[in-house]
Scaffold this motif. Structure first.
Motif, PDB file in Angstrom:
ATOM      1  N   GLY A 127       0.801  -1.217   0.000  1.00 39.10           N
ATOM      2  CA  GLY A 127       0.000   0.000   0.000  1.00 39.10           C
ATOM      3  C   GLY A 127       0.835   1.268   0.000  1.00 39.10           C
ATOM      4  N   GLU A 128       0.160   2.384   0.231  1.00 43.69           N
ATOM      5  CA  GLU A 128       0.786   3.703   0.194  1.00 43.69           C
ATOM      6  C   GLU A 128       0.748   4.330   1.574  1.00 43.69           C
ATOM      7  N   HIS A 129       1.847   4.925   1.987  1.00 42.99           N
ATOM      8  CA  HIS A 129       1.942   5.554   3.293  1.00 42.99           C
ATOM      9  C   HIS A 129       2.565   6.938   3.153  1.00 42.99           C
ATOM     10  N   GLN A 130       2.119   7.850   3.997  1.00 41.44           N
ATOM     11  CA  GLN A 130       2.705   9.177   4.010  1.00 41.44           C
ATOM     12  C   GLN A 130       3.719   9.264   5.138  1.00 41.44           C
ATOM     13  N   TRP A 131       4.928   9.689   4.789  1.00 39.60           N
ATOM     14  CA  TRP A 131       6.010   9.830   5.750  1.00 39.60           C
ATOM     15  C   TRP A 131       6.227  11.299   6.066  1.00 39.60           C
ATOM     16  N   GLU A 132       6.359  11.610   7.348  1.00 43.27           N
ATOM     17  CA  GLU A 132       6.705  12.962   7.785  1.00 43.27           C
ATOM     18  C   GLU A 132       7.941  12.893   8.671  1.00 43.27           C
ATOM     19  N   SER A 133       8.595  14.024   8.861  1.00 47.42           N
ATOM     20  CA  SER A 133       9.802  14.090   9.676  1.00 47.42           C
ATOM     21  C   SER A 133       9.564  13.438  11.037  1.00 47.42           C
ATOM     22  N   GLY A 134      10.480  12.578  11.434  1.00 45.45           N
ATOM     23  CA  GLY A 134      10.370  11.888  12.718  1.00 45.45           C
ATOM     24  C   GLY A 134       9.697  10.536  12.623  1.00 45.45           C
ATOM     25  N   GLY A 135       9.058  10.252  11.493  1.00 45.82           N
ATOM     26  CA  GLY A 135       8.398   8.964  11.327  1.00 45.82           C
ATOM     27  C   GLY A 135       9.411   7.830  11.258  1.00 45.82           C
ATOM     28  N   GLY A 136       9.056   6.711  11.827  1.00 44.40           N
ATOM     29  CA  GLY A 136       9.939   5.547  11.801  1.00 44.40           C
ATOM     30  C   GLY A 136       9.184   4.309  11.376  1.00 44.40           C
ATOM     31  N   THR A 137       9.901   3.233  11.155  1.00 46.14           N
ATOM     32  CA  THR A 137       9.246   1.995  10.761  1.00 46.14           C
ATOM     33  C   THR A 137      10.083   0.799  11.169  1.00 46.14           C
ATOM     34  N   ILE A 138       9.396  -0.300  11.393  1.00 46.07           N
ATOM     35  CA  ILE A 138      10.008  -1.612  11.585  1.00 46.07           C
ATOM     36  C   ILE A 138       9.147  -2.577  10.787  1.00 46.07           C
ATOM     37  N   PHE A 139       9.732  -3.283   9.837  1.00 48.01           N
ATOM     38  CA  PHE A 139       8.935  -4.262   9.100  1.00 48.01           C
ATOM     39  C   PHE A 139       9.839  -5.324   8.498  1.00 48.01           C
ATOM     40  N   SER A 140       9.204  -6.414   8.089  1.00 45.82           N
ATOM     41  CA  SER A 140       9.922  -7.534   7.493  1.00 45.82           C
ATOM     42  C   SER A 140       9.366  -7.809   6.113  1.00 45.82           C
ATOM     43  N   LEU A 180      -7.458  11.462   8.162  1.00 44.96           N
ATOM     44  CA  LEU A 180      -6.841  12.779   7.990  1.00 44.96           C
ATOM     45  C   LEU A 180      -5.596  12.696   7.124  1.00 44.96           C
ATOM     46  N   ASP A 181      -4.806  11.642   7.289  1.00 48.87           N
ATOM     47  CA  ASP A 181      -3.635  11.462   6.428  1.00 48.87           C
ATOM     48  C   ASP A 181      -4.059  11.297   4.968  1.00 48.87           C
ATOM     49  N   ALA A 182      -5.108  10.521   4.749  1.00 47.27           N
ATOM     50  CA  ALA A 182      -5.597  10.323   3.383  1.00 47.27           C
ATOM     51  C   ALA A 182      -6.113  11.639   2.807  1.00 47.27           C
ATOM     52  N   ALA A 183      -6.789  12.431   3.643  1.00 46.41           N
ATOM     53  CA  ALA A 183      -7.298  13.727   3.184  1.00 46.41           C
ATOM     54  C   ALA A 183      -6.156  14.649   2.790  1.00 46.41           C
ATOM     55  N   ARG A 184      -5.110  14.665   3.593  1.00 40.54           N
ATOM     56  CA  ARG A 184      -3.972  15.535   3.260  1.00 40.54           C
ATOM     57  C   ARG A 184      -3.335  15.107   1.943  1.00 40.54           C
ATOM     58  N   MET A 185      -3.220  13.819   1.729  1.00 41.42           N
ATOM     59  CA  MET A 185      -2.639  13.338   0.480  1.00 41.42           C
ATOM     60  C   MET A 185      -3.484  13.763  -0.714  1.00 41.42           C
ATOM     61  N   LEU A 186      -4.808  13.724  -0.561  1.00 39.09           N
ATOM     62  CA  LEU A 186      -5.689  14.157  -1.649  1.00 39.09           C
ATOM     63  C   LEU A 186      -5.494  15.644  -1.939  1.00 39.09           C
ATOM     64  N   LEU A 187      -5.424  16.440  -0.884  1.00 37.62           N
ATOM     65  CA  LEU A 187      -5.250  17.876  -1.063  1.00 37.62           C
ATOM     66  C   LEU A 187      -3.895  18.198  -1.668  1.00 37.62           C
ATOM     67  N   GLU A 188      -2.854  17.524  -1.201  1.00 38.81           N
ATOM     68  CA  GLU A 188      -1.519  17.761  -1.752  1.00 38.81           C
ATOM     69  C   GLU A 188      -1.397  17.223  -3.172  1.00 38.81           C
ATOM     70  N   GLY A 189      -2.292  16.304  -3.524  1.00 37.64           N
ATOM     71  CA  GLY A 189      -2.291  15.762  -4.873  1.00 37.64           C
ATOM     72  C   GLY A 189      -3.033  16.620  -5.876  1.00 37.64           C
ATOM     73  N   GLY A 190      -3.652  17.725  -5.393  1.00 40.95           N
ATOM     74  CA  GLY A 190      -4.292  18.646  -6.318  1.00 40.95           C
ATOM     75  C   GLY A 190      -5.790  18.801  -6.169  1.00 40.95           C
ATOM     76  N   GLU A 191      -6.420  18.008  -5.302  1.00 40.64           N
ATOM     77  CA  GLU A 191      -7.861  18.152  -5.079  1.00 40.64           C
ATOM     78  C   GLU A 191      -8.125  19.512  -4.427  1.00 40.64           C
ATOM     79  N   THR A 192      -9.098  20.255  -4.939  1.00 43.90           N
ATOM     80  CA  THR A 192      -9.348  21.612  -4.455  1.00 43.90           C
ATOM     81  C   THR A 192     -10.637  21.758  -3.652  1.00 43.90           C
ATOM     82  N   SER A 193     -11.527  20.779  -3.720  1.00 46.72           N
ATOM     83  CA  SER A 193     -12.796  20.875  -2.997  1.00 46.72           C
ATOM     84  C   SER A 193     -12.634  20.270  -1.601  1.00 46.72           C
ATOM     85  N   ILE A 194     -12.645  21.120  -0.580  1.00 43.84           N
ATOM     86  CA  ILE A 194     -12.493  20.652   0.801  1.00 43.84           C
ATOM     87  C   ILE A 194     -13.673  19.751   1.177  1.00 43.84           C
TER      88      ILE A 194
END
Length: 275
Positions: A50-63, A227-241
Motif C-alpha cells: 500500500g501507500e503511506h505518508q512519511w513525515e519528519s520523525g516517522g519511523g518503521t520496523i517491518f519484514s 486525515l492522512d488520506a485527506a492531506r494526500m488528496l489535497l496535496e495531490g491537487g484536489e481543491t474541494s475541501i
C-alpha cells in the motif's frame, strides 16, 4: 544514497535537497528493516503493502520476505534525511536471535511508528560522521548495531507492541487483516464488533491487540488514517475541501477543525499550496 554493507547488515544513508513532486523508484530487498525519516515529507507506495505518508520523525520496523517495488514522491520542497538498516534474512537469527527477532517482525511498514529517541539520535550521528574508508564502514556498522539494540530494547519493554510476540500467529494475522479492512473502507468503516466478526475474533481481543500491535485504538487509527488520506488528496491537487471530507468519511463542518488539530494548518492552506 550511500549504502554500506557489513556483517549481514545493509545501511542506507540519504541526505538530499528535493523539490515537490520529485519521483524516484527503487527495489526494497527482503530482510528485516528499521529506520527513520529525520527530515522531509514523502508519499511511499510499495507493491503489495500500500501507500503511506512519511513525515519528519516517522519511523518503521517491518519484514519483507521478497523484494518490494517502491515508489517515492516528494510532498514538499526542502530536504530529505533518512537512515535505514536492513538485517539480511539469512543473517537475522545469528545476529539477534529468533526470540528477539520476533519482537520486531512486522508485515506493514507503518511510518507512524516512532523509534526510541536514542535510535533517532544515533541516526543523526551516522549522517554527521566525517570518517572515510574502512574507518567509516566500521563506525557505521557499530552505530547500526547500537541503533538495532535500542529498538529491540524498546520493543521488549512492558506495554510495547512487542507484547504481541507471545500471541499466536493467527491472531496477529487477524489484526493485520483488520487494519487492511479499515484502510480499504475509511469512508464508512465497520464497527469494532463487526470488524472483529469479519476477521474471526472478538471485540475485546481486537481492541487490546490493535493497541498493542499498532500503538493506537481502532478509533484512533481510523481518525488519523482519514486525515492522512485527506492531506494526500489535497496535496495531490484536489481543491474541494467538502469533497475531500466526504471521501474520507468526515462531515465538512467538522473536517477543518480535526484537520487543523492534527496538522497545525487549515485544509485550505494545503489545497492552496497544491494549486
Amino acid at each position: 544514497m550511500e549504502i554500506i554493507r557489513a556483517c549481514g547488515l545493509n545501511i542506507f544513508l540519504e541526505t538530499a535537497t528535493v523539490r515537490r513532486e520529485m519521483v524516484w523508484e527503487s527495489v526494497t530487498p527482503p530482510g528485516h528493516w528499521l529506520g527513520t525519516l529525520l527530515e522531509g515529507s514523502l508519499s511511499v507506495q510499495q507493491e503489495g503493502l500500500g501507500e503511506h505518508q512519511w513525515e519528519s520523525g516517522g519511523g518503521t520496523i517491518f519484514s519483507a520476505s521478497e523484494q518490494v517495488a517502491t515508489r517515492h514522491v516528494v510532498l514538499r520542497d526542502g530536504s530529505v534525511a533518512a537512515v535505514f538498516v536492513q538485517i539480511e534474512a539469512d543473517m537475522a537469527e545469528p545476529l539477534v536471535g529468533g526470540d528477539t527477532l520476533a519482537l520486531i517482525s512486522r508485515n506493514t511498514p507503518d511510518p507512524r511508528l516512532a523509534l526510541p529517541e536514542a535510535a533517532r539520535t544515533i541516526a543523526w550521528q551516522m549522517l554527521g560522521c566525517p570518517l572515510q574508508g574502512p574507518a567509516r564502514r566500521l563506525y557505521m556498522t557499530g552505530k547500526a548495531m547500537e541503533m538495532v539494540a535500542h529498538v529491540l530494547d524498546d520493543a521488549a519493554a512492558p506495554g510495547h507492541a512487542g507484547v504481541t510476540a507471545g500471541w499466536p500467529a493467527r491472531d496477529i494475522a487477524r489484526l493485520h487483516e483488520a487494519r487492511s479492512i479499515l484502510l480499504a473502507e475509511l469512508a464508512s468503516p465497520p464497527s469494532v464488533p463487526e470488524l472483529a466478526r469479519r476477521v474471526g475474533t472478538n471485540a475485546k481481543k481486537l481492541g487490546s491487540g490493535f493497541q498493542a500491535l499498532f500503538g493506537t485504538s481502532v478509533y484512533g487509527f481510523v481518525k488519523t488514517s482519514r486525515l492522512d488520506a485527506a492531506r494526500m488528496l489535497l496535496e495531490g491537487g484536489e481543491t474541494s475541501i467538502a469533497r475531500v471530507a466526504r471521501q474520507v468519511g468526515y462531515q465538512p463542518q467538522h473536517f477543518a477543525t480535526e484537520f487543523r488539530r492534527r496538522f497545525g494548518v487549515a485544509p485550505t492552506t494545503i489545497a492552496g499550496k497544491a494549486r
